[in-house]
Design an enzyme around this catalytic site. Structure first.
Site, PDB file in Angstrom:
ATOM      1  N   CYS A 153      39.606  11.164 -11.146  1.00 35.48           N
ATOM      2  CA  CYS A 153      39.749  12.306 -12.041  1.00 35.48           C
ATOM      3  C   CYS A 153      40.613  13.364 -11.377  1.00 35.48           C
ATOM      4  O   CYS A 153      40.854  13.345 -10.174  1.00 35.48           O
ATOM      5  CB  CYS A 153      38.383  12.902 -12.381  1.00 35.48           C
ATOM      6  SG  CYS A 153      37.259  11.741 -13.187  1.00 35.48           S
ATOM      7  N   GLY A 190      43.822  10.641 -14.619  1.00 33.85           N
ATOM      8  CA  GLY A 190      42.871  10.290 -15.669  1.00 33.85           C
ATOM      9  C   GLY A 190      43.469  10.485 -17.044  1.00 33.85           C
ATOM     10  O   GLY A 190      44.015  11.551 -17.333  1.00 33.85           O
ATOM     11  N   ASN A 244      35.389  15.209  -9.256  1.00 35.96           N
ATOM     12  CA  ASN A 244      36.144  13.997  -8.958  1.00 35.96           C
ATOM     13  C   ASN A 244      35.427  13.254  -7.850  1.00 35.96           C
ATOM     14  O   ASN A 244      35.183  13.815  -6.776  1.00 35.96           O
ATOM     15  CB  ASN A 244      37.572  14.337  -8.508  1.00 35.96           C
ATOM     16  CG  ASN A 244      38.357  13.099  -8.110  1.00 35.96           C
ATOM     17  OD1 ASN A 244      38.148  12.017  -8.650  1.00 35.96           O
ATOM     18  ND2 ASN A 244      39.264  13.258  -7.165  1.00 35.96           N
ATOM     19  N   GLY A 245      35.061  12.005  -8.103  1.00 40.42           N
ATOM     20  CA  GLY A 245      34.364  11.212  -7.102  1.00 40.42           C
ATOM     21  C   GLY A 245      33.255  10.403  -7.734  1.00 40.42           C
ATOM     22  O   GLY A 245      33.252  10.158  -8.947  1.00 40.42           O
ATOM     23  N   TYR A 273      48.309   4.634  -3.950  1.00 41.19           N
ATOM     24  CA  TYR A 273      48.504   4.501  -5.393  1.00 41.19           C
ATOM     25  C   TYR A 273      48.276   5.775  -6.199  1.00 41.19           C
ATOM     26  O   TYR A 273      49.110   6.150  -7.017  1.00 41.19           O
ATOM     27  CB  TYR A 273      47.572   3.398  -5.925  1.00 41.19           C
ATOM     28  CG  TYR A 273      47.563   3.238  -7.428  1.00 41.19           C
ATOM     29  CD1 TYR A 273      48.603   2.575  -8.071  1.00 41.19           C
ATOM     30  CD2 TYR A 273      46.527   3.740  -8.206  1.00 41.19           C
ATOM     31  CE1 TYR A 273      48.609   2.412  -9.457  1.00 41.19           C
ATOM     32  CE2 TYR A 273      46.522   3.592  -9.585  1.00 41.19           C
ATOM     33  CZ  TYR A 273      47.559   2.921 -10.205  1.00 41.19           C
ATOM     34  OH  TYR A 273      47.565   2.776 -11.565  1.00 41.19           O
ATOM     35  N   THR A 307      54.957   3.575  -8.517  1.00 38.73           N
ATOM     36  CA  THR A 307      54.360   3.988  -7.247  1.00 38.73           C
ATOM     37  C   THR A 307      54.960   3.286  -6.039  1.00 38.73           C
ATOM     38  O   THR A 307      54.934   3.826  -4.938  1.00 38.73           O
ATOM     39  CB  THR A 307      52.838   3.717  -7.272  1.00 38.73           C
ATOM     40  OG1 THR A 307      52.391   3.683  -8.610  1.00 38.73           O
ATOM     41  CG2 THR A 307      52.094   4.791  -6.520  1.00 38.73           C
ATOM     42  N   ASP A 343      55.097  -4.140  -4.909  1.00 43.81           N
ATOM     43  CA  ASP A 343      54.134  -3.307  -5.621  1.00 43.81           C
ATOM     44  C   ASP A 343      53.300  -2.547  -4.608  1.00 43.81           C
ATOM     45  O   ASP A 343      53.238  -2.919  -3.429  1.00 43.81           O
ATOM     46  CB  ASP A 343      53.235  -4.160  -6.518  1.00 43.81           C
ATOM     47  CG  ASP A 343      52.704  -3.377  -7.724  1.00 43.81           C
ATOM     48  OD1 ASP A 343      52.894  -2.144  -7.758  1.00 43.81           O
ATOM     49  OD2 ASP A 343      52.111  -3.996  -8.619  1.00 43.81           O
ATOM     50  N   ASP A 344      52.628  -1.478  -5.071  1.00 49.19           N
ATOM     51  CA  ASP A 344      51.808  -0.692  -4.154  1.00 49.19           C
ATOM     52  C   ASP A 344      50.569  -1.454  -3.721  1.00 49.19           C
ATOM     53  O   ASP A 344      50.108  -1.328  -2.595  1.00 49.19           O
ATOM     54  CB  ASP A 344      51.405   0.641  -4.797  1.00 49.19           C
ATOM     55  CG  ASP A 344      50.790   0.452  -6.177  1.00 49.19           C
ATOM     56  OD1 ASP A 344      49.608   0.087  -6.252  1.00 49.19           O
ATOM     57  OD2 ASP A 344      51.493   0.668  -7.175  1.00 49.19           O
TER      58      ASP A 344
END
Length: 498
Positions: free
Chosen positions: A2, A28, A101-102, A257, A303, A365-366
């Site tokens: 988030c 998000g 966030n978490g 990422y 990314t 790719d990442d």
């Protein structure tokens, strides 16, 4: 994952909070919300959807006040219910709203204690609502009619004693101020900064420094693990360490990422870290595959572009953009439901045939999570005429779930779980697969701030820093996170809301 933001200003903050959410939208895309405070009264708007879709001009006009907090969300348990959009609110004590966030790892234990001992009701499945009620109880238990800054910091200390897991949090106390705090491991990022105006100093707290940059705030620093930052409504800043135990261990996947490349997290430039990931991967290719026949390096946007460009430079190979991205399609990694992810990959990317035809292509790719996107992109490269398709990941094999706020799928749905690198290569249809070594990834990131002793690398190593995640916990997560369970849960929520 988030995105959170909070501002204490001398003017209305509604537009700036909206702008902050657009900058943090990559964190998000499921829901968005803003709550502001004007003369002790709260004004809230939140719903499912992108920031631009949730807020109309008329709704924005109603968000009055010189301080407020905001949130963008994707569902950490795959639930798309608008009831879990943030910020959350409780009226007692003092009127509190929270953006988080978490992910807490002891949510069930906390829920039981809140109901039985604290006599608080939890109305959603969100651990963020649990966290808000824990903070509210700790504040109420002080028994104060008039709140002080020290009281706020004592309540944060109580949260640290009770809560385990990852949390970067912004809380607004109606009429009093805005609080930001971070778990004692500092797993999830959060920073704060200031801006001078003709009326005095204004402050902002946000998940990433780029949100401060865009709004003209100067980065002061990251909120330290276990620390709390409180900004009074008048604009006075207070900071205090609120945890007896601190062990800084930021999530390394932020650098791989999630975070924007123009952000600085824990004094580490995300962009520079990704450059170094490309350097390390190029060194590995020269070491283990010195006679490679790579003709061109092509990133999978967006990314991986930074790492891929540095790889090409060091390998002495052409770098080309081989895929054009439709920027109106969301990030497939955070989309619930396998069918939706598969469909969106086909809509999101289109190959430039001239860059593939007759060439041995190294796609970069990442990371590789489910492998769904990787397999489809490799097939797209073959369909565009590539002679051979090699695949490189700037991250090591993702073999275990992340339980600290990144909604990685169940272990059984991770392409690298219980597979060797050769088996992953065959599963995604590549001619060769090159993964970053974990030690090299850690070195690439840590070089930006050598004072950080270790990182959360649990999705690669199965080492969970909070010490409370075992196989039983992971098995419960497996049940909650697999696509079948998520589909059933979303159907149930949809039926309830109708």
């Amino acid at each position: 994952m988030c995105g959170i933001a909070g501002i204490v200003s001398h003017q209305n903050v509604n537009q700036e909070l909206y702008d902050a959410l657009t900058v943090l939208q990559h964190r998000g895309q499921d829901a968005a919300g803003i709550v502001t405070c004007d003369q002790g009264r709260l004004f809230l708007r939140k719903d499912n959807g992108l920031t631009r879709d949730v807020f109309t001009d008329a709704q924005m006009m109603k968000l009055k006040g010189n301080m407020g907090i905001a949130h963008v969300r994707y569902p950490t348990a795959g639930c798309a219910s608008s009831a879990e959009a943030q910020p959350f609110y409780v009226n007692s004590p003092f009127g509190l709203t929270l953006a988080h966030n978490g992910n807490l790892t002891n949510t069930d234990e906390l829920k039981k204690a809140l109901f039985v001992e604290d006599q608080r009701h939890i109305n959603t499945d969100s651990d963020s609502e649990v966290l808000l009620n824990v903070f509210a109880h700790e504040l109420q238990a002080l028994g104060k009619l008039r709140l002080t800054v020290d009281d706020v910091f004592k309540a944060v200390s109580g949260v640290h004693r009770r809560c385990r897991g990852a949390y970067a949090v912004i809380v607004m106390i109606a009429g009093f101020g805005i609080l930001g705090f971070r778990d004692p491991h500092g797993i999830r990022p959060v920073v704060f900064g200031e801006r001078k105006s003709g009326q005095g100093t204004e402050f902002m707290i946000a998940s990433e420094s780029v949100a401060l940059d865009v709004l003209g705030f100067e980065l002061i620093r990251d909120i330290e693990p276990g620390e709390a930052v409180f900004i009074e409504a008048s604009g006075k800043l207070h900071t205090q360490q609120c945890s007896d135990y601190v062990d800084h261990c930021p999530c390394i996947f932020e650098y791989v990422y999630f975070a924007r490349p123009d952000s600085i997290i824990d004094d580490i430039s995300v962009y520079k870290a990704r450059l170094r990931m490309g350097e390390k991967l190029a060194e590995k290719i020269r070491r283990v595959w010195p006679d490679n026949d790579i003709d061109v390096v092509i990133p999978i946007p967006d990314t991986s572009r930074t790492a891929a460009l540095q790889m090409a430079n060091l390998l002495g190979v052409k770098f080309r953009e081989g895929f054009i991205k439709n920027r109106y399609i969301g990030r497939t990694f955070i989309m619930p439901g396998q069918k939706k992810r598969e469909k969106s990959v086909k809509q999101k990317l289109n190959a430039i045939g001239l860059e593939f035809e007759g060439k041995n292509v190294l796609l970069v790719d990442d990371s590789v999570v489910r492998g769904t996107t990787s397999a489809q992109i490799i097939q797209m490269a073959r369909d565009a005429g590539a002679k051979k398709v090699y695949f490189a990941s700037a991250a090591p094999p993702v073999r275990y779930p992340n339980v600290y706020g990144i909604d990685m799928p169940a272990a059984s749905e991770l392409i690298a779980h219980n597979r060797t690198e050769e088996e992953v290569c065959a599963a995604i249809g590549a001619d060769k697969m090159i993964y970053q070594d974990l030690d090299d990834l850690i070195e690439a990131v840590r070089r930006g701030n050598t004072s950080i002793k270790h990182f959360d690398t649990s999705c690669f190593s199965k080492i969970y820093i909070t010490g409370d995640v075992d196989d039983n916990y992971l098995n419960r997560m497996e049940h909650l996170r697999n696509d079948g369970a998520q589909t059933k849960r979303n159907a149930t929520n949809f039926a309830v809301e109708i």
